[in-house]
Enzyme design. Structure first.
Site, PDB file in Angstrom:
ATOM      1  N   LYS A  13       0.839  -1.216   0.000  1.00  0.00           N
ATOM      2  CA  LYS A  13       0.000   0.000   0.000  1.00  0.00           C
ATOM      3  C   LYS A  13       0.871   1.262   0.000  1.00  0.00           C
ATOM      4  O   LYS A  13       0.663   2.159  -0.803  1.00  0.00           O
ATOM      5  CB  LYS A  13      -0.932   0.021   1.229  1.00  0.00           C
ATOM      6  N   ARG A  88      -9.491   0.729   9.012  1.00  0.00           N
ATOM      7  CA  ARG A  88      -8.873  -0.550   9.353  1.00  0.00           C
ATOM      8  C   ARG A  88      -9.884  -1.486  10.003  1.00  0.00           C
ATOM      9  O   ARG A  88      -9.542  -2.578  10.396  1.00  0.00           O
ATOM     10  CB  ARG A  88      -7.792  -0.222  10.348  1.00  0.00           C
ATOM     11  N   ARG A 127      11.561  -5.562   4.598  1.00  0.00           N
ATOM     12  CA  ARG A 127      11.221  -4.141   4.447  1.00  0.00           C
ATOM     13  C   ARG A 127      12.189  -3.250   5.227  1.00  0.00           C
ATOM     14  O   ARG A 127      12.526  -3.520   6.368  1.00  0.00           O
ATOM     15  CB  ARG A 127       9.799  -3.887   4.952  1.00  0.00           C
ATOM     16  N   ARG A 160      11.319  -1.556  10.853  1.00  0.00           N
ATOM     17  CA  ARG A 160      10.263  -1.252  11.823  1.00  0.00           C
ATOM     18  C   ARG A 160      10.222  -2.305  12.927  1.00  0.00           C
ATOM     19  O   ARG A 160      10.336  -3.500  12.655  1.00  0.00           O
ATOM     20  CB  ARG A 160       8.909  -1.201  11.108  1.00  0.00           C
ATOM     21  N   ARG A 171      -0.108  -9.188  13.543  1.00  0.00           N
ATOM     22  CA  ARG A 171      -0.743  -8.177  12.678  1.00  0.00           C
ATOM     23  C   ARG A 171      -1.571  -8.834  11.575  1.00  0.00           C
ATOM     24  O   ARG A 171      -2.603  -8.306  11.178  1.00  0.00           O
ATOM     25  CB  ARG A 171       0.333  -7.258  12.074  1.00  0.00           C
TER      26      ARG A 171
HETATM   27  P1  ADP Z   1       2.144  -1.891   3.207  1.00  0.00           P
HETATM   28  O1  ADP Z   1       2.161  -0.394   3.167  1.00  0.00           O
HETATM   29  O2  ADP Z   1       0.933  -2.481   2.532  1.00  0.00           O
HETATM   30  O3  ADP Z   1       2.350  -2.459   4.577  1.00  0.00           O
HETATM   31  P2  ADP Z   1       4.732  -1.646   1.842  1.00  0.00           P
HETATM   32  O4  ADP Z   1       4.412  -0.735   0.701  1.00  0.00           O
HETATM   33  O5  ADP Z   1       5.480  -1.079   2.984  1.00  0.00           O
HETATM   34  O6  ADP Z   1       3.384  -2.411   2.350  1.00  0.00           O
HETATM   35  O7  ADP Z   1       5.536  -2.891   1.213  1.00  0.00           O
HETATM   36  C1  ADP Z   1       6.056  -3.938   2.046  1.00  0.00           C
HETATM   37  C2  ADP Z   1       7.425  -4.387   1.514  1.00  0.00           C
HETATM   38  O8  ADP Z   1       7.225  -5.039   0.261  1.00  0.00           O
HETATM   39  C3  ADP Z   1       8.397  -3.240   1.258  1.00  0.00           C
HETATM   40  O9  ADP Z   1       9.690  -3.666   1.639  1.00  0.00           O
HETATM   41  C4  ADP Z   1       8.318  -3.015  -0.253  1.00  0.00           C
HETATM   42  O10 ADP Z   1       9.577  -2.566  -0.785  1.00  0.00           O
HETATM   43  C5  ADP Z   1       8.013  -4.423  -0.766  1.00  0.00           C
HETATM   44  N1  ADP Z   1       7.167  -4.420  -1.968  1.00  0.00           N
HETATM   45  C6  ADP Z   1       6.149  -3.587  -2.264  1.00  0.00           C
HETATM   46  N2  ADP Z   1       5.592  -3.894  -3.457  1.00  0.00           N
HETATM   47  C7  ADP Z   1       6.286  -4.976  -3.918  1.00  0.00           C
HETATM   48  C8  ADP Z   1       6.211  -5.780  -5.105  1.00  0.00           C
HETATM   49  N3  ADP Z   1       5.303  -5.538  -6.060  1.00  0.00           N
HETATM   50  N4  ADP Z   1       7.068  -6.819  -5.225  1.00  0.00           N
HETATM   51  C9  ADP Z   1       7.986  -7.071  -4.251  1.00  0.00           C
HETATM   52  N5  ADP Z   1       8.117  -6.350  -3.126  1.00  0.00           N
HETATM   53  C10 ADP Z   1       7.282  -5.315  -2.953  1.00  0.00           C
HETATM   54  P1  AMP Z   2       0.882   0.572   8.986  1.00  0.00           P
HETATM   55  O1  AMP Z   2       2.019   1.511   8.770  1.00  0.00           O
HETATM   56  O2  AMP Z   2      -0.330   0.910   8.151  1.00  0.00           O
HETATM   57  O3  AMP Z   2       1.286  -0.886   8.862  1.00  0.00           O
HETATM   58  O4  AMP Z   2       0.397   0.787  10.508  1.00  0.00           O
HETATM   59  C1  AMP Z   2       1.280   0.545  11.591  1.00  0.00           C
HETATM   60  C2  AMP Z   2       0.480   0.495  12.879  1.00  0.00           C
HETATM   61  O5  AMP Z   2      -0.160   1.764  13.134  1.00  0.00           O
HETATM   62  C3  AMP Z   2      -0.656  -0.532  12.930  1.00  0.00           C
HETATM   63  O6  AMP Z   2      -0.201  -1.840  13.261  1.00  0.00           O
HETATM   64  C4  AMP Z   2      -1.543   0.078  14.032  1.00  0.00           C
HETATM   65  O7  AMP Z   2      -1.013  -0.146  15.323  1.00  0.00           O
HETATM   66  C5  AMP Z   2      -1.435   1.571  13.749  1.00  0.00           C
HETATM   67  N1  AMP Z   2      -2.482   2.015  12.792  1.00  0.00           N
HETATM   68  C6  AMP Z   2      -2.297   2.484  11.530  1.00  0.00           C
HETATM   69  N2  AMP Z   2      -3.486   2.800  10.964  1.00  0.00           N
HETATM   70  C7  AMP Z   2      -4.434   2.507  11.887  1.00  0.00           C
HETATM   71  C8  AMP Z   2      -5.857   2.596  11.903  1.00  0.00           C
HETATM   72  N3  AMP Z   2      -6.558   3.039  10.842  1.00  0.00           N
HETATM   73  N4  AMP Z   2      -6.511   2.202  13.031  1.00  0.00           N
HETATM   74  C9  AMP Z   2      -5.845   1.774  14.108  1.00  0.00           C
HETATM   75  N5  AMP Z   2      -4.514   1.643  14.147  1.00  0.00           N
HETATM   76  C10 AMP Z   2      -3.802   2.011  13.058  1.00  0.00           C
END
Ligand code: ADP
Ligand code: AMP
Length: 217
Positions: A13, A88, A127, A160, A171
Site C-alpha cells: 500500500k 482498518r 522491508r 520497523r 498483525r
Molecule cells: P504496506 O504499506 O501495505 O504495509 P509496503 O508498501 O510497505 O506495504 O511494502 C512492504 C514491503 O514489500 C516493502 O519492503 C516493499 O519494498 C516491498 N514491496 C512492495 N511492493 C512490492 C512488489 N510488487 N514486489 C515485491 N516487493 C514489494
Molecule cells: P501501517 O504503517 O499501516 O502498517 O500501521 C502501523 C500500525 O499503526 C498498525 O499496526 C496500528 O497499530 C497503527 N495504525 C495504523 N493505521 C491505523 C488505523 N486506521 N486504526 C488503528 N490503528 C492504526
C-alpha cells in the site's frame, strides 16, 4: 478523487500510494506514517498510540478517527486524497462515510491490493524504511543503491519494530479479524475494485493507474 487503499500489511500500500498520489496529484494520507512520526517525536498522540503499535494491535478508534478527521479537514485534502491504512475496521469505515457525508462528499473508489500471505511475510521481513522521507525499500525486491541509505533522499534506513516475526504474525491475525471484513463492506457499497498486487512494483502501479484513471474527473 477520494481513494482508499486496502490490503494486508505488506501488500504494498505505501509503495503504491506514493506513485499513485503523485500521478493523480492528491495527498497521500498514511495513518501508520502519522502515528510513527508522533511516536518518534514523543507527542501526546504518539504516547497514546505507542503501546498498541508495538504489539501490532490497532490504535483505539477514538484516537485514530480524531486524527483522520483533523487531517482530512486540511486544505490540501479538499479536492481529493489517497488514504493508506485507514479505515482498518468496519466502525472506522462507517465513521468515514458519515464524516464525508457531513462534508457533502463520498469515496470514489476502494482499491484492494490482492497478495497471498506467504508473499506478504516475505515482503515484511525484508522491508526497510527511510527515517527522513518514509520511502520503503526491500532488501531483495527493491534494494537501496547503498546499504542502509535511502536512494531517494540519503536518509538512514531502519527496520520497523513491528516487522519482527511474532508481531507480523499477530498483525496478520488482526488483519483477518478486523480489516478483511472491509472487503465485503465496500463490495456492498459497490465501490470495491481488486487488483493483482504481485509481480514487479511498476507492473502493480500500471494496473492500479489503469483501474483508477476512468474515475478521474
Ligand atoms: P504496506 O504499506 O501495505 O504495509 P509496503 O508498501 O510497505 O506495504 O511494502 C512492504 C514491503 O514489500 C516493502 O519492503 C516493499 O519494498 C516491498 N514491496 C512492495 N511492493 C512490492 C512488489 N510488487 N514486489 C515485491 N516487493 C514489494
Ligand atoms: P501501517 O504503517 O499501516 O502498517 O500501521 C502501523 C500500525 O499503526 C498498525 O499496526 C496500528 O497499530 C497503527 N495504525 C495504523 N493505521 C491505523 C488505523 N486506521 N486504526 C488503528 N490503528 C492504526
Amino acid at each position: 478523487m477520494r481513494i482508499v487503499l486496502v490490503g494486508p500489511p505488506g501488500a504494498g500500500k505505501g509503495t503504491q500510494a506514493q506513485f499513485i498520489a503523485s500521478e493523480l496529484t492528491i495527498p497521500r494520507i498514511s495513518t501508520g506514517d502519522i502515528f510513527r512520526y508522533n511516536v518518534t517525536h514523543n507527542t501526546e498522540l504518539g504516547r497514546k498510540a505507542r503501546e498498541f503499535m508495538e504489539r501490532g494491535d490497532l490504535v483505539p478508534d477514538e484516537v485514530t478517527i480524531a486524527m483522520v478527521r483533523d487531517r482530512l479537514a486540511e486544505d490540501d485534502a479538499q479536492d481529493g486524497f489517497l488514504l493508506d491504512g485507514f479505515p482498518r475496521n468496519v466502525p472506522q469505515a462507517e465513521t468515514l462515510k458519515k464524516m464525508l457525508a457531513e462534508w457533502e462528499t463520498r469515496l470514489t473508489i476502494v482499491l484492494e491490493l490482492v497478495v497471498d500471505e506467504d508473499e506478504v511475510v516475505r515482503r515484511l521481513s525484508g522491508r526497510r524504511t527511510c527515517r527522513r522521507c518514509e520511502r520503503v525499500w526491500h532488501l531483495l525486491y527493491d534494494p537501496p543503491p547503498r546499504d542502509g541509505i535511502c536512494g531517494d533522499c540519503g536518509g538512514e534506513l531502519f527496520q520497523r519494530d513491528d516487522d519482527s516475526e511474532d508481531t507480523v504474525r499477530h498483525r496478520l491475525e488482526v488483519y483477518q479479524d478486523q480489516t478483511a471484513p472491509l472487503i465485503a463492506f465496500y463490495a456492498d457499497e459497490g465501490i470495491l475494485v481488486g487488483i493483482d498486487a504481485t509481480g514487479p512494483v511498476e507492473d502493480v502501479t500500471s494496473r492500479a493507474l489503469a483501474t483508477l484513471r476512468p474515475y478521474v474527473r
